[in-house]
Design an enzyme around this catalytic site. Structure first.
Site, PDB file in Angstrom:
ATOM      1  N   HIS A 193       1.002  -1.206  -0.074  1.00 26.84           N
ATOM      2  CA  HIS A 193      -0.079  -0.174  -0.069  1.00 26.84           C
ATOM      3  C   HIS A 193       0.901   1.190  -0.016  1.00 26.84           C
ATOM      4  CE1 HIS A 193      -3.066  -2.875   1.184  1.00 26.84           C
ATOM      5  NE2 HIS A 193      -3.905  -2.023   0.573  1.00 26.84           N
ATOM      6  N   GLY A 194       2.238   1.035   0.385  1.00 28.52           N
ATOM      7  CA  GLY A 194       2.883   2.306   0.430  1.00 28.52           C
ATOM      8  C   GLY A 194       4.482   1.998   1.006  1.00 28.52           C
TER       9      GLY A 194
END
Length: 200
Positions: A193-194
């Site tokens: 996601h990051g």
């Protein structure tokens, strides 16, 4: 993740057909789903490349998904963000009721944003004659947490299960090892996601 799955599936002997370089590049660079998914696998995509024939039903479904995706993304998610983000930026300025609504609003915003992008990708795929896998299946209608995870971001959840959790031994190991497998799997999901310590 798509390339890793492809390489692992070739290594495991699960891919029997010989794919051309062009087919492989179409698979990894297919623009509708490149940024936000869904995460495709060889079995989701390659068999369709030999018979791309968009028909009227596909075009209608594709246009419908594009419209639904735009409504989710532009009308719902973006408008919820304008209401929710001020509460998250300065929570001390708001009471408990406002904070509770912000939490619910954020959940709705994330769902509408992400599933909207997926609907857009699937709609564009259908307009091009290709069926992309479904990524959200009414997750907020789930009765249990495990059912929620089976319905939320399906392609990521199944990818993490099939390519990280199960190869590590899954839950068929000691309790401590099983917990480690789970932790490592969710860390990989967070980093997807990051690339930031907050996602870790």
């Amino acid at each position: 993740f798509q390339i890793v799955a492809y390489v692992v599936d070739v290594y495991r002997g699960r891919i029997e057909r010989q794919d051309s370089l062009l087919e492989f590049y179409v698979f990894i660079l297919f623009f509708p789903q490149l940024v936000a998914g869904p995460i495709m696998r060889h079995s989701d995509f390659f068999y369709q490349l030999g018979r791309i024939t968009p028909d009227q039903k596909m075009m209608i479904r594709g246009a419908s998904l594009l419209l639904i995706g735009l409504i989710k993304k532009v009308l719902i998610a973006d408008n919820l963000a304008a209401v929710v983000h001020p509460v998250y930026r300065n929570p001390e300025l708001y009471d408990g009721v406002s904070s509770a609504f912000a939490i619910l609003g954020y959940a709705a915003q994330v769902y509408a944003d992400f599933s909207g992008y997926t609907d857009l990708a699937r709609g564009m795929g259908l307009l091009l004659g290709l069926e992309l896998p479904e990524n959200f299946s009414g997750p907020f209608l789930s009765r249990t947490v495990s059912e929620f995870w089976r319905r939320w971001h399906i392609t990521l959840s199944t990818w993490l299960r099939d390519y990280i959790y199960i190869p590590l031994g899954g839950s068929r190991t000691s309790q401590m090892r099983s917990q480690f497998n789970l932790l490592l799997t969710f860390v990989a999901g967070g980093l997807w996601h990051g690339a930031n310590y907050t996602f870790f």
